[in-house]
Motif scaffolding. Structure first.
Motif, PDB file in Angstrom:
ATOM      1  N   PHE A  18       0.553  -1.399   0.128  1.00  0.00           N
ATOM      2  CA  PHE A  18       0.074   0.000  -0.172  1.00  0.00           C
ATOM      3  C   PHE A  18       0.903   1.199  -0.019  1.00  0.00           C
ATOM      4  N   VAL A  19       2.182   1.047   0.319  1.00  0.00           N
ATOM      5  CA  VAL A  19       2.821   2.416   0.450  1.00  0.00           C
ATOM      6  C   VAL A  19       3.971   2.432  -0.839  1.00  0.00           C
ATOM      7  N   ILE A  20       4.684   1.263  -0.994  1.00  0.00           N
ATOM      8  CA  ILE A  20       5.821   1.405  -1.799  1.00  0.00           C
ATOM      9  C   ILE A  20       5.453   1.323  -3.164  1.00  0.00           C
ATOM     10  N   LEU A  21       4.462   0.520  -3.516  1.00  0.00           N
ATOM     11  CA  LEU A  21       3.906   0.361  -4.928  1.00  0.00           C
ATOM     12  C   LEU A  21       3.564   1.591  -5.543  1.00  0.00           C
ATOM     13  N   PRO A  22       2.602   2.135  -4.774  1.00  0.00           N
ATOM     14  CA  PRO A  22       2.361   3.501  -5.532  1.00  0.00           C
ATOM     15  C   PRO A  22       3.146   4.600  -5.549  1.00  0.00           C
ATOM     16  N   LEU A  24       6.318   3.838  -6.461  1.00  0.00           N
ATOM     17  CA  LEU A  24       7.099   3.245  -7.605  1.00  0.00           C
ATOM     18  C   LEU A  24       6.312   3.509  -8.804  1.00  0.00           C
ATOM     19  N   HIS A  25       5.143   3.464  -8.859  1.00  0.00           N
ATOM     20  CA  HIS A  25       4.147   3.822  -9.922  1.00  0.00           C
ATOM     21  C   HIS A  25       4.531   5.347 -10.302  1.00  0.00           C
ATOM     22  N   ALA A  27       6.929   7.362  -9.519  1.00  0.00           N
ATOM     23  CA  ALA A  27       7.901   7.715  -9.985  1.00  0.00           C
ATOM     24  C   ALA A  27       8.473   7.250 -11.241  1.00  0.00           C
ATOM     25  N   GLY A  28       7.444   6.205 -11.769  1.00  0.00           N
ATOM     26  CA  GLY A  28       7.898   5.867 -13.186  1.00  0.00           C
ATOM     27  C   GLY A  28       8.802   4.494 -13.170  1.00  0.00           C
ATOM     28  N   ILE A  29       9.143   4.090 -11.790  1.00  0.00           N
ATOM     29  CA  ILE A  29      10.045   2.933 -11.722  1.00  0.00           C
ATOM     30  C   ILE A  29       9.182   1.617 -12.044  1.00  0.00           C
ATOM     31  N   PRO A  30       9.663   0.743 -12.928  1.00  0.00           N
ATOM     32  CA  PRO A  30       8.847  -0.616 -13.210  1.00  0.00           C
ATOM     33  C   PRO A  30       8.793  -1.316 -11.800  1.00  0.00           C
ATOM     34  N   THR A  31       7.527  -2.065 -11.703  1.00  0.00           N
ATOM     35  CA  THR A  31       7.105  -2.794 -10.738  1.00  0.00           C
ATOM     36  C   THR A  31       7.508  -4.195 -11.260  1.00  0.00           C
ATOM     37  N   PHE A  32       7.412  -5.143 -10.179  1.00  0.00           N
ATOM     38  CA  PHE A  32       7.475  -6.686 -10.645  1.00  0.00           C
ATOM     39  C   PHE A  32       6.702  -6.970 -11.827  1.00  0.00           C
ATOM     40  N   GLU A  33       5.472  -6.520 -11.748  1.00  0.00           N
ATOM     41  CA  GLU A  33       4.406  -7.050 -12.847  1.00  0.00           C
ATOM     42  C   GLU A  33       5.078  -6.472 -14.062  1.00  0.00           C
ATOM     43  N   ASN A  34       5.421  -5.173 -14.105  1.00  0.00           N
ATOM     44  CA  ASN A  34       6.135  -4.782 -15.420  1.00  0.00           C
ATOM     45  C   ASN A  34       7.260  -5.458 -15.851  1.00  0.00           C
ATOM     46  N   VAL A  35       8.285  -5.901 -15.057  1.00  0.00           N
ATOM     47  CA  VAL A  35       9.196  -6.499 -15.427  1.00  0.00           C
ATOM     48  C   VAL A  35       8.794  -7.855 -16.005  1.00  0.00           C
ATOM     49  N   PHE A  36       8.071  -8.723 -15.586  1.00  0.00           N
ATOM     50  CA  PHE A  36       7.697 -10.026 -16.111  1.00  0.00           C
ATOM     51  C   PHE A  36       6.740  -9.650 -17.381  1.00  0.00           C
ATOM     52  N   PHE A  37       6.065  -8.798 -17.497  1.00  0.00           N
ATOM     53  CA  PHE A  37       5.447  -8.472 -18.775  1.00  0.00           C
ATOM     54  C   PHE A  37       6.495  -8.270 -19.650  1.00  0.00           C
TER      55      PHE A  37
END
Length: 74
Positions: A18-22, A24-25, A27-37
């Motif tokens: 609830f804190v780090i993922l928003p 990252l989003h 700041a435009g840093i790719p998340t784990f989901e984006n890396v897998f995609f």
């Protein structure tokens, strides 16, 4: 001691969710989901199973590292 570790892991998971993922989003840093995609492309059943297995192995590895560190401290 075990109860304290479970509470700390739960708090860490919720903080990450609830804190780090928003942040990252935002700041435009790719998340784990984006890396897998990016690595696997369009999802299908085989790629989803592969992603789940890799994710579970990563989570188990992180837990093992933290548990080994906690055993050294006690």
């Amino acid at each position: 001691m075990l109860k304290r570790n479970v509470i700390n892991q739960t708090i860490g998971f919720l903080t990450g969710l609830f804190v780090i993922l928003p942040i990252l989003h935002w700041a435009g840093i790719p998340t784990f989901e984006n890396v897998f995609f990016i690595l696997l492309g369009e999802p299908n059943n085989i790629k989803r199973a592969f992603a789940i297995i890799i994710s579970l192995l990563l989570i188990l590895l992180i837990n093992k590292i933290f548990n080994a560190d906690n055993k050294k401290k006690t």
